[in-house]
Design a protein around this motif. Structure first.
Motif, PDB file in Angstrom:
ATOM      1  N   GLU A 124      -0.586   6.849  24.758  1.00 33.44           N
ATOM      2  CA  GLU A 124      -0.124   8.227  24.607  1.00 33.44           C
ATOM      3  C   GLU A 124       0.690   8.612  25.824  1.00 33.44           C
ATOM      4  N   ARG A 125       1.546   9.650  25.668  1.00 32.29           N
ATOM      5  CA  ARG A 125       2.362  10.017  26.806  1.00 32.29           C
ATOM      6  C   ARG A 125       2.700  11.489  26.827  1.00 32.29           C
ATOM      7  N   THR A 126       2.944  11.976  28.031  1.00 26.17           N
ATOM      8  CA  THR A 126       3.484  13.320  28.249  1.00 26.17           C
ATOM      9  C   THR A 126       4.839  13.141  28.925  1.00 26.17           C
ATOM     10  N   ILE A 127       5.843  13.890  28.427  1.00 27.28           N
ATOM     11  CA  ILE A 127       7.205  13.701  28.899  1.00 27.28           C
ATOM     12  C   ILE A 127       7.671  14.907  29.702  1.00 27.28           C
ATOM     13  N   LEU A 128       8.167  14.650  30.898  1.00 31.70           N
ATOM     14  CA  LEU A 128       8.834  15.669  31.706  1.00 31.70           C
ATOM     15  C   LEU A 128      10.332  15.429  31.533  1.00 31.70           C
ATOM     16  N   ASN A 129      11.002  16.363  30.898  1.00 29.87           N
ATOM     17  CA  ASN A 129      12.382  16.129  30.467  1.00 29.87           C
ATOM     18  C   ASN A 129      13.359  17.050  31.186  1.00 29.87           C
ATOM     19  N   TYR A 130      14.411  16.466  31.753  1.00 29.88           N
ATOM     20  CA  TYR A 130      15.478  17.232  32.400  1.00 29.88           C
ATOM     21  C   TYR A 130      16.774  16.920  31.665  1.00 29.88           C
ATOM     22  N   ARG A 131      17.293  17.866  30.880  1.00 31.50           N
ATOM     23  CA  ARG A 131      18.424  17.592  29.976  1.00 31.50           C
ATOM     24  C   ARG A 131      19.744  17.402  30.718  1.00 31.50           C
ATOM     25  N   ALA A 132      20.030  18.239  31.691  1.00 37.08           N
ATOM     26  CA  ALA A 132      21.225  18.092  32.536  1.00 37.08           C
ATOM     27  C   ALA A 132      22.492  17.793  31.737  1.00 37.08           C
ATOM     28  N   ALA A 133      23.185  16.687  32.038  1.00 34.29           N
ATOM     29  CA  ALA A 133      24.491  16.400  31.442  1.00 34.29           C
ATOM     30  C   ALA A 133      24.444  16.297  29.915  1.00 34.29           C
ATOM     31  N   ALA A 134      23.386  15.732  29.375  1.00 30.68           N
ATOM     32  CA  ALA A 134      23.301  15.539  27.923  1.00 30.68           C
ATOM     33  C   ALA A 134      23.357  16.860  27.168  1.00 30.68           C
ATOM     34  N   ASP A 135      22.841  17.909  27.797  1.00 30.31           N
ATOM     35  CA  ASP A 135      22.774  19.213  27.137  1.00 30.31           C
ATOM     36  C   ASP A 135      24.142  19.870  27.024  1.00 30.31           C
ATOM     37  N   SER A 136      25.105  19.422  27.832  1.00 38.79           N
ATOM     38  CA  SER A 136      26.433  20.039  27.819  1.00 38.79           C
ATOM     39  C   SER A 136      27.490  19.127  27.191  1.00 38.79           C
TER      40      SER A 136
END
Length: 347
Positions: A124-136
């Motif tokens: 199982e996993r918990t994800i800390l996500n930073y969208r940065a460039a992908a979001d734009s």
């Protein structure tokens, strides 16, 4: 306009590319009713926690899917956005190493590359996500004519979902078979748009919650969900249910399949991308592109389900979204992937 398809790609994946870092450890679990699972990791404030293992891999929907197509022997390109930093360079390097065209992965000097930190504990996993460039990521970074392919695999991140309509409109005008793997965010913010463009899609993959959100019908009424979606698209629909398998409709038949037995569950990251891209790879292997998707036979659909399920099963047996993706020879020669029980019922 007529294009020379022989000089173009079999598949272009369009979406996100990230650098994923995995920390594996025995993180303490506590009951926490505020979460969907009812559980949470206990992370003491101000203390140093030791981890057992650390890994770094390429992730992101477009990068993950492109690995499937490349390993299945198809001429593949990936279109995404990164920062002009070490992480972005590493993503491009790894794509190239896997024989994926990376020149459509654009670098933005003003933004860092998207990244994720994944805390792993017994599969199982918990994800800390930073969208940065992908979001734009936006249309100004895409040369639509140069990314033309037999198939586009579209899986956009965050606010980049503004690209969905212009991408689909261009693809429709140029007879590109299009697959969509929308996120819950996409469905919540672009529901009407998705529904209006379903008529132009050749394949869409959702999980049960996303299918219910898109149709406004509980998946407990499965027949009603598929009836509504089948009326909106001539394409193939796949609705996944994790370890319970998948239900697929081509508008004529409903297909139900379970999963292959896992050797060991290590990490579920990328299983959805592996299934969706594996399904499209299966269709492409059977010569199904563009408008001829409506001529898919039950044996074609079953082949696609089997490849998709094998790919997803192999992925969860290794850490990272692309490490376990299977190649063409592995799928064809390994007896493990030959038999999957699939029921086929006429609608």
């Amino acid at each position: 306009m007529v294009y020379n398809w022989k000089k173009m790609f079999d598949v272009t994946t369009i979406g996100s590319a990230t650098l994923d870092t995995f920390f594996e450890g025995d993180f303490p679990l506590v009951d926490w009713p505020g979460t969907e699972s009812g559980r949470a990791y206990l992370m003491p404030l101000g203390e140093k926690l030791e981890i057992e293992k650390a890994y770094s891999t390429v992730g992101g929907n477009a990068a993950n899917a492109s690995a499937t197509f490349a390993r299945q022997g198809f001429k593949t390109a990936c279109a995404a956005k990164t920062g002009a930093d070490i992480s972005g360079l590493e993503i491009k390097t790894r794509l190239k190493k896997n024989k994926i065209e990376n020149k459509f992965v654009v670098s933005d000097a003003n933004m860092p590359t998207s990244c994720s930190v994944l805390l792993l504990n017994k599969g199982e996993r918990t994800i800390l996500n930073y969208r940065a460039a992908a979001d734009s990521f936006s249309m100004k970074y895409l040369n639509m004519k140069k990314i033309l392919a037999k198939w586009w695999y579209i899986s956009l991140a965050g606010e980049s979902d503004k690209m969905f309509k212009p991408i689909v409109d261009f693809g429709e005008r140029n007879n590109v078979a299009m697959a969509l793997n929308p996120s819950g965010h996409h469905i919540k913010h672009k529901k009407k748009e998705i529904i209006s463009l379903l008529k132009n899609l050749s394949f869409m993959v959702l999980n049960e919650g996303e299918a219910a959100l898109l149709t406004g019908i509980s998946f407990k009424k499965e027949k009603n969900v598929f009836k509504k979606l089948d009326a909106l698209t001539p394409g193939i629909l796949a609705v996944t249910d994790g370890k319970n398998g998948v239900t697929v409709s081509d508008g004529r038949f409903v297909y139900r399949a379970g999963t292959f037995k896992e050797k060991k569950l290590v990490d579920r990251t990328g299983a959805g991308d592996a299934f969706g891209s594996g399904f499209v790879a299966g269709l492409l292997r059977r010569g199904l592109t563009g408008k001829n998707i409506v001529s898919a036979k039950p044996e074609d659909i079953c082949h696609a389900i089997r490849l998709a399920t094998a790919n997803a099963t192999s992925v969860v047996e290794k850490i990272g979204a692309t490490e376990g993706i299977i190649g063409k020879r592995e799928f064809e020669k390994n007896k493990r992937w030959r038999n999957l029980k699939i029921s086929v019922d006429k609608i």
